[in-house]
Design a protein around this motif. Sequence first.
Motif, PDB file in Angstrom:
ATOM      1  N   SER A 102       0.816  -1.221   0.000  1.00 16.02           N
ATOM      2  CA  SER A 102       0.000   0.000   0.000  1.00 16.02           C
ATOM      3  C   SER A 102       0.847   1.267   0.000  1.00 16.02           C
ATOM      4  O   SER A 102       0.357   2.349  -0.321  1.00 16.02           O
ATOM      5  CB  SER A 102      -0.925   0.006   1.222  1.00 16.02           C
ATOM      6  N   THR A 250      -3.155   9.158  -0.488  1.00 15.50           N
ATOM      7  CA  THR A 250      -4.278   8.216  -0.587  1.00 15.50           C
ATOM      8  C   THR A 250      -3.845   6.969  -1.354  1.00 15.50           C
ATOM      9  O   THR A 250      -2.967   7.046  -2.227  1.00 15.50           O
ATOM     10  CB  THR A 250      -5.475   8.843  -1.328  1.00 15.50           C
ATOM     11  N   PRO A 251      -4.448   5.820  -1.044  1.00  8.69           N
ATOM     12  CA  PRO A 251      -4.114   4.592  -1.776  1.00  8.69           C
ATOM     13  C   PRO A 251      -4.337   4.725  -3.277  1.00  8.69           C
ATOM     14  O   PRO A 251      -3.559   4.176  -4.074  1.00  8.69           O
ATOM     15  CB  PRO A 251      -5.064   3.551  -1.166  1.00  8.69           C
ATOM     16  N   GLN A 252      -5.372   5.448  -3.674  1.00 16.59           N
ATOM     17  CA  GLN A 252      -5.659   5.627  -5.101  1.00 16.59           C
ATOM     18  C   GLN A 252      -4.530   6.361  -5.806  1.00 16.59           C
ATOM     19  O   GLN A 252      -4.096   5.966  -6.893  1.00 16.59           O
ATOM     20  CB  GLN A 252      -6.970   6.385  -5.290  1.00 16.59           C
ATOM     21  N   ASN A 253      -4.036   7.427  -5.183  1.00 22.93           N
ATOM     22  CA  ASN A 253      -2.955   8.194  -5.796  1.00 22.93           C
ATOM     23  C   ASN A 253      -1.656   7.400  -5.846  1.00 22.93           C
ATOM     24  O   ASN A 253      -0.901   7.478  -6.821  1.00 22.93           O
ATOM     25  CB  ASN A 253      -2.743   9.510  -5.045  1.00 22.93           C
ATOM     26  N   ALA A 255      -1.449   4.192  -6.102  1.00 21.24           N
ATOM     27  CA  ALA A 255      -1.637   3.204  -7.172  1.00 21.24           C
ATOM     28  C   ALA A 255      -1.480   3.847  -8.553  1.00 21.24           C
ATOM     29  O   ALA A 255      -0.926   3.235  -9.479  1.00 21.24           O
ATOM     30  CB  ALA A 255      -3.013   2.556  -7.048  1.00 21.24           C
ATOM     31  N   GLN A 256      -1.938   5.079  -8.712  1.00 22.11           N
ATOM     32  CA  GLN A 256      -1.778   5.777  -9.995  1.00 22.11           C
ATOM     33  C   GLN A 256      -0.301   6.008 -10.313  1.00 22.11           C
ATOM     34  O   GLN A 256       0.121   5.884 -11.467  1.00 22.11           O
ATOM     35  CB  GLN A 256      -2.534   7.101  -9.973  1.00 22.11           C
ATOM     36  N   ASP A 259       1.013   2.831 -11.630  1.00 21.45           N
ATOM     37  CA  ASP A 259       0.592   2.632 -13.026  1.00 21.45           C
ATOM     38  C   ASP A 259       1.483   3.426 -13.977  1.00 21.45           C
ATOM     39  O   ASP A 259       1.865   2.938 -15.042  1.00 21.45           O
ATOM     40  CB  ASP A 259      -0.868   3.050 -13.209  1.00 21.45           C
ATOM     41  N   SER A 308      -4.859  10.564 -14.508  1.00 22.18           N
ATOM     42  CA  SER A 308      -4.234  10.513 -13.187  1.00 22.18           C
ATOM     43  C   SER A 308      -4.300  11.864 -12.480  1.00 22.18           C
ATOM     44  O   SER A 308      -4.576  12.895 -13.097  1.00 22.18           O
ATOM     45  CB  SER A 308      -2.770  10.082 -13.313  1.00 22.18           C
ATOM     46  N   HIS A 309      -4.001  11.858 -11.182  1.00 23.61           N
ATOM     47  CA  HIS A 309      -4.068  13.077 -10.384  1.00 23.61           C
ATOM     48  C   HIS A 309      -2.930  14.042 -10.700  1.00 23.61           C
ATOM     49  O   HIS A 309      -2.987  15.207 -10.274  1.00 23.61           O
ATOM     50  CB  HIS A 309      -4.059  12.734  -8.893  1.00 23.61           C
TER      51      HIS A 309
END
Length: 341
Positions: A102, A250-253, A255-256, A259, A308-309
């Motif tokens: 994570s 954040t986990p989403q960021n 992960a991005q 990627d 992406s962010h």
Amino acid sequence: MSADNAVGNVSVPLRNLLNSIQCMRDRVRDGESNESDGAFDLSNFWHTLNQAVKAVSQEATKLSVAFSKPPLPSQQDGEKLSEWILKSVLSLATVYYWLPKSQGVSLRRQVRDAIVDVLEGVTQLVGVILSSPLQSLSHEQLTSTGGVWSACDSLSQLPRDNKAALLVVLCAQIGVVKDAIEEIEQALSEVQDPFSDVLDDDQEPRGNQDTYWSEKDRRVIGPCQGLMKASAACLRKLTSAVKTHGDVSTPQNVAQLDDLADITKELSPGVDDLALCLYPPMDYSGVEDNVSKLGALLKKVLEIIRCSHVCGESQLTWVQFLDGAVDHNLQKTKDLLQQDS
């Protein structure tokens, strides 16, 4: 006790140590970290990891010094030295397993690879001590000891979060792509036919083009260079965007960012493959295939950036510009390849 017996006795704990570290190295290389259910303290992880790697460096140095000159350590001292260094490398490996995915796969990979390098360095040092005359300090032992120090120092210089880990990946990609572009430019600046200066004035130009580019070849190379330069521009612009907008809160960021690391790692091989097929004798079908692959990859990279962010309004401008440049160069290459020779 004879000297031979002393050597034999002190070799036993070293061989056991070597086997243990080799097994540990292989487990770290292939293993997975533990997922943390609660909050993970990244700063505490780095503090503990740095302490662990310092201990490995110190114990490796003690081991090397102990076997650098006579008298040899006794079997008991050899066992203590082996025990201390094994404890230090085990602590180092254990700390690695604390780091959950994570926090970023890219970060974990770089930490893992650096720890494997340390374990490999210690493995080589122990192996050299075992294979060298145990009464003298060999050049190989000095080199191996320095190798452990270097690996430990590299580990202490690792990126501290997944944003920094992505920037390491991008920097490496930029270097490889830049080299490929410069090599093609250098080759193009040379004489068209490298053998033209050995022909007599009344001789016809050589028909064999296996060693130089035809005019059509050079025209085809133009948009191919355009794609390669678009790849370089994409990596540079993305690096700037990550520095400005990259976020790991954040986990989403996180992960991005992973990627982006995964997809951009494919760019330098794609650019290299295209560059290699441009050298004479040029295979047009190979050029067309590699142009299509690199173009599709670039479009995919740009789309992932767009979603992406790290892509704000100002980034969207260059993403759209490069997307159009890819289309333009793809079409231009296709048109040139379809022209009659």
